[in-house]
Design an enzyme around this catalytic site. Sequence first.
Site, PDB file in Angstrom:
ATOM      1  N   ASP A 102      -6.854  -2.910   2.930  1.00 35.95           N
ATOM      2  CA  ASP A 102      -5.779  -3.889   2.703  1.00 35.95           C
ATOM      3  C   ASP A 102      -6.172  -5.292   3.172  1.00 35.95           C
ATOM      4  O   ASP A 102      -5.422  -6.257   2.954  1.00 35.95           O
ATOM      5  CB  ASP A 102      -4.499  -3.452   3.435  1.00 35.95           C
ATOM      6  CG  ASP A 102      -3.980  -2.124   2.917  1.00 35.95           C
ATOM      7  OD1 ASP A 102      -3.898  -1.975   1.682  1.00 35.95           O
ATOM      8  OD2 ASP A 102      -3.683  -1.232   3.740  1.00 35.95           O
ATOM      9  N   ASP A 116      -0.458   4.972   1.025  1.00 32.45           N
ATOM     10  CA  ASP A 116      -0.782   5.926   2.102  1.00 32.45           C
ATOM     11  C   ASP A 116      -0.813   5.257   3.474  1.00 32.45           C
ATOM     12  O   ASP A 116      -1.554   4.302   3.701  1.00 32.45           O
ATOM     13  CB  ASP A 116      -2.143   6.588   1.831  1.00 32.45           C
ATOM     14  CG  ASP A 116      -2.072   7.563   0.670  1.00 32.45           C
ATOM     15  OD1 ASP A 116      -1.243   8.482   0.741  1.00 32.45           O
ATOM     16  OD2 ASP A 116      -2.837   7.395  -0.302  1.00 32.45           O
ATOM     17  N   ASP A 127      -1.920  -0.848   5.948  1.00 31.67           N
ATOM     18  CA  ASP A 127      -2.283  -0.170   7.196  1.00 31.67           C
ATOM     19  C   ASP A 127      -3.784  -0.012   7.417  1.00 31.67           C
ATOM     20  O   ASP A 127      -4.174   0.602   8.394  1.00 31.67           O
ATOM     21  CB  ASP A 127      -1.662   1.238   7.229  1.00 31.67           C
ATOM     22  CG  ASP A 127      -2.404   2.205   6.328  1.00 31.67           C
ATOM     23  OD1 ASP A 127      -2.786   1.816   5.218  1.00 31.67           O
ATOM     24  OD2 ASP A 127      -2.635   3.353   6.757  1.00 31.67           O
ATOM     25  N   ASP A 148       0.842  -1.191   0.000  1.00 33.31           N
ATOM     26  CA  ASP A 148       0.000   0.000   0.000  1.00 33.31           C
ATOM     27  C   ASP A 148       0.887   1.255   0.000  1.00 33.31           C
ATOM     28  O   ASP A 148       2.068   1.182   0.354  1.00 33.31           O
ATOM     29  CB  ASP A 148      -0.850  -0.069   1.284  1.00 33.31           C
ATOM     30  CG  ASP A 148      -1.573   1.206   1.580  1.00 33.31           C
ATOM     31  OD1 ASP A 148      -2.289   1.692   0.702  1.00 33.31           O
ATOM     32  OD2 ASP A 148      -1.420   1.725   2.711  1.00 33.31           O
ATOM     33  N   LYS A 167      -8.476  -4.945  -2.946  1.00 35.86           N
ATOM     34  CA  LYS A 167      -7.066  -5.186  -3.292  1.00 35.86           C
ATOM     35  C   LYS A 167      -6.765  -6.677  -3.435  1.00 35.86           C
ATOM     36  O   LYS A 167      -5.780  -7.045  -4.074  1.00 35.86           O
ATOM     37  CB  LYS A 167      -6.145  -4.530  -2.263  1.00 35.86           C
ATOM     38  CG  LYS A 167      -6.165  -3.003  -2.294  1.00 35.86           C
ATOM     39  CD  LYS A 167      -5.082  -2.416  -1.385  1.00 35.86           C
ATOM     40  CE  LYS A 167      -5.199  -0.907  -1.274  1.00 35.86           C
ATOM     41  NZ  LYS A 167      -4.150  -0.341  -0.386  1.00 35.86           N
TER      42      LYS A 167
HETATM   43 MG   LIG Z   1      -3.120   2.876   3.407  1.00 36.34          MG
END
Ligand SMILES: [Mg+2]
Length: 227
Positions: free
Chosen positions: A182, A13, A178, A11, A155
Amino acid sequence: MDSDTPPLIVDIDGTLTDETRAIDPRVMPVLREWPARVVIATGKAMPFPIALCEFLGIERTVVAENGGVVFVEATDELRFEGDHEAALAVGEAYRNLGHDLGFGQIDLANRWRETELVVSLDQPLEPLEELAAAQGLVVLDTGFAYHVTDPVVDKGTGLEAVCAELELEPAEFLAVGDSVNDAQMFDLAGEAVAVANADETARERADRVTDATYGDGFLEAVTPYRE
Ligand SMILES: [Mg+2]
């Protein structure tokens, strides 16, 4: 690094960045020198991960818009999934209620988006969720924006699409992230690592959680493969 290094899906961000979404520069040589496949998997629109790969000098293998967009440079494959018309209808109805997407007139957050819609976290969530549900869509809070997303993609489906192109298995991958968006790629990956700033869902679905946050957490997550 040895030849047993797994392919990596990561990922952006909150994982490669600090809390202001600025990339931690120390992650860049790690990604650039990773000896196996690197997949950038993000809620951002496609131009952002494409640019990241380009500036890193790595092959462009990208899951964008939380799985709505998949691009695999090696096979010249570009795939779109999800109901963009429905997402745009949610945005229009939300504005008609007097709300705003929260990214200004030019709206760089939505400008190049092809399957989803995002709304700033400072805008009201409840009416957005109601409108999204009416269109068969869900709202994901990634900690950086509310994503109005088609539940047929995530994802995880993006990782599967990449794997189908590259003749890899999701279970071969190390995944680092995070946030709730995810979780599905965490479920499929052979090893899933949440950085310490991760939300509860990501922490629960990960195999391990780092002690360090943000970019430091990513560096900690990959340390066993760099010795
Ligand atoms: Mg993220």
